[in-house]
Design a protein around this motif. Structure first.
Motif, PDB file in Angstrom:
ATOM      1  N   MET A 100       7.713 -11.147  -9.877  1.00  0.00           N
ATOM      2  CA  MET A 100       6.410 -11.020 -10.062  1.00  0.00           C
ATOM      3  C   MET A 100       5.402 -11.684  -8.904  1.00  0.00           C
ATOM      4  O   MET A 100       4.507 -11.430  -8.827  1.00  0.00           O
ATOM      5  CB  MET A 100       6.070 -11.991 -11.358  1.00  0.00           C
ATOM      6  N   GLY A 101       6.248 -12.663  -8.075  1.00  0.00           N
ATOM      7  CA  GLY A 101       5.740 -13.147  -6.719  1.00  0.00           C
ATOM      8  C   GLY A 101       4.936 -11.939  -6.093  1.00  0.00           C
ATOM      9  O   GLY A 101       3.928 -12.313  -5.577  1.00  0.00           O
ATOM     10  N   GLN A 102       5.656 -11.061  -5.704  1.00  0.00           N
ATOM     11  CA  GLN A 102       4.919 -10.004  -4.719  1.00  0.00           C
ATOM     12  C   GLN A 102       3.852  -9.203  -5.339  1.00  0.00           C
ATOM     13  O   GLN A 102       2.890  -9.057  -4.885  1.00  0.00           O
ATOM     14  CB  GLN A 102       6.110  -8.884  -4.225  1.00  0.00           C
ATOM     15  N   VAL A 103       3.875  -9.075  -6.837  1.00  0.00           N
ATOM     16  CA  VAL A 103       2.738  -8.303  -7.615  1.00  0.00           C
ATOM     17  C   VAL A 103       1.564  -9.373  -7.558  1.00  0.00           C
ATOM     18  O   VAL A 103       0.660  -8.831  -7.204  1.00  0.00           O
ATOM     19  CB  VAL A 103       3.339  -8.115  -8.914  1.00  0.00           C
ATOM     20  N   LYS A 104       1.763 -10.719  -7.648  1.00  0.00           N
ATOM     21  CA  LYS A 104       0.834 -11.484  -7.681  1.00  0.00           C
ATOM     22  C   LYS A 104       0.162 -11.663  -6.339  1.00  0.00           C
ATOM     23  O   LYS A 104      -1.107 -11.586  -6.268  1.00  0.00           O
ATOM     24  CB  LYS A 104       1.362 -12.789  -8.015  1.00  0.00           C
ATOM     25  N   GLN A 105       0.846 -11.492  -5.513  1.00  0.00           N
ATOM     26  CA  GLN A 105       0.276 -11.493  -4.057  1.00  0.00           C
ATOM     27  C   GLN A 105      -0.187 -10.571  -3.696  1.00  0.00           C
ATOM     28  O   GLN A 105      -1.235 -10.468  -3.164  1.00  0.00           O
ATOM     29  CB  GLN A 105       1.656 -11.922  -3.136  1.00  0.00           C
ATOM     30  N   ASP A 106       0.180  -9.164  -3.987  1.00  0.00           N
ATOM     31  CA  ASP A 106      -0.533  -8.201  -3.402  1.00  0.00           C
ATOM     32  C   ASP A 106      -1.953  -7.861  -4.484  1.00  0.00           C
ATOM     33  O   ASP A 106      -2.873  -7.374  -4.061  1.00  0.00           O
ATOM     34  CB  ASP A 106       0.263  -6.741  -4.047  1.00  0.00           C
ATOM     35  N   ALA A 107      -1.872  -8.509  -5.745  1.00  0.00           N
ATOM     36  CA  ALA A 107      -3.075  -8.482  -6.420  1.00  0.00           C
ATOM     37  C   ALA A 107      -4.061  -9.562  -6.151  1.00  0.00           C
ATOM     38  O   ALA A 107      -5.182  -9.640  -6.596  1.00  0.00           O
ATOM     39  CB  ALA A 107      -2.786  -8.571  -8.008  1.00  0.00           C
ATOM     40  N   GLY A 108      -3.618 -10.563  -5.336  1.00  0.00           N
ATOM     41  CA  GLY A 108      -4.726 -11.350  -4.819  1.00  0.00           C
ATOM     42  C   GLY A 108      -4.728 -12.710  -5.772  1.00  0.00           C
ATOM     43  O   GLY A 108      -5.622 -13.461  -5.720  1.00  0.00           O
ATOM     44  N   ILE A 109      -3.897 -12.796  -6.516  1.00  0.00           N
ATOM     45  CA  ILE A 109      -3.786 -13.866  -7.440  1.00  0.00           C
ATOM     46  C   ILE A 109      -3.007 -15.150  -7.116  1.00  0.00           C
ATOM     47  O   ILE A 109      -1.783 -14.906  -6.540  1.00  0.00           O
ATOM     48  CB  ILE A 109      -3.022 -13.318  -8.999  1.00  0.00           C
ATOM     49  N   THR A 110      -3.481 -16.187  -7.200  1.00  0.00           N
ATOM     50  CA  THR A 110      -2.954 -17.347  -6.554  1.00  0.00           C
ATOM     51  C   THR A 110      -2.630 -18.361  -7.646  1.00  0.00           C
ATOM     52  O   THR A 110      -1.956 -19.282  -7.102  1.00  0.00           O
ATOM     53  CB  THR A 110      -4.056 -18.040  -5.529  1.00  0.00           C
ATOM     54  N   ARG A 111      -3.288 -18.497  -8.858  1.00  0.00           N
ATOM     55  CA  ARG A 111      -2.753 -19.400  -9.641  1.00  0.00           C
ATOM     56  C   ARG A 111      -1.490 -18.993 -10.375  1.00  0.00           C
ATOM     57  O   ARG A 111      -0.930 -17.963 -10.230  1.00  0.00           O
ATOM     58  CB  ARG A 111      -3.941 -19.443 -10.740  1.00  0.00           C
ATOM     59  N   LYS A 112      -0.742 -20.038 -10.998  1.00  0.00           N
ATOM     60  CA  LYS A 112       0.380 -19.898 -11.475  1.00  0.00           C
ATOM     61  C   LYS A 112       0.387 -18.963 -12.704  1.00  0.00           C
ATOM     62  O   LYS A 112      -0.333 -19.240 -13.431  1.00  0.00           O
ATOM     63  CB  LYS A 112       1.057 -21.253 -11.666  1.00  0.00           C
ATOM     64  N   ILE A 113       1.406 -18.147 -12.901  1.00  0.00           N
ATOM     65  CA  ILE A 113       1.200 -17.594 -13.946  1.00  0.00           C
ATOM     66  C   ILE A 113       2.636 -17.378 -14.753  1.00  0.00           C
ATOM     67  O   ILE A 113       3.618 -16.875 -14.074  1.00  0.00           O
ATOM     68  CB  ILE A 113       1.065 -15.918 -13.899  1.00  0.00           C
TER      69      ILE A 113
END
Length: 92
Positions: free
Chosen positions: A1-14
């Motif tokens: 999920m880390g790369q997906v979050k990074q690609d989406a510009g999400i910085t908060r913990k999910i």
């Protein structure tokens, strides 16, 4: 999920539970579950919270409503509605 979050510009913990909650709400709302029902299930004190949070998954709601009304008025779909109902708000 880390790369997906990074690609989406999400910085908060999910967390996985948060992701599952969001998936549950998004899937239900995108398929026409009423916002008021989903708000209750999610524990939102006001359905507007749910509406504002998940509006992006309900973009096609007006089109779905038009399609439903067209099918009702052309006789393709038959509705079974109660003949009487209690008003939610009493007139004063």
């Amino acid at each position: 999920m880390g790369q997906v979050k990074q690609d989406a510009g999400i910085t908060r913990k999910i967390t996985p539970p948060h992701w599952l909650r969001h998936f549950f709400a998004s899937a239900g709302l995108s398929k026409g579950v009423p916002v008021t029902d989903m708000a209750e299930w999610l524990g939102h004190r006001d359905p507007r919270i749910t509406q504002e949070t998940y509006a992006h998954v309900m973009r096609d709601a007006p089109g779905r409503l038009w399609a439903l009304m067209d099918s009702v008025f052309t006789g393709e779909t038959e509705l079974s509605l109660p003949l009487e109902f209690e008003a939610v708000v009493q007139a004063t």
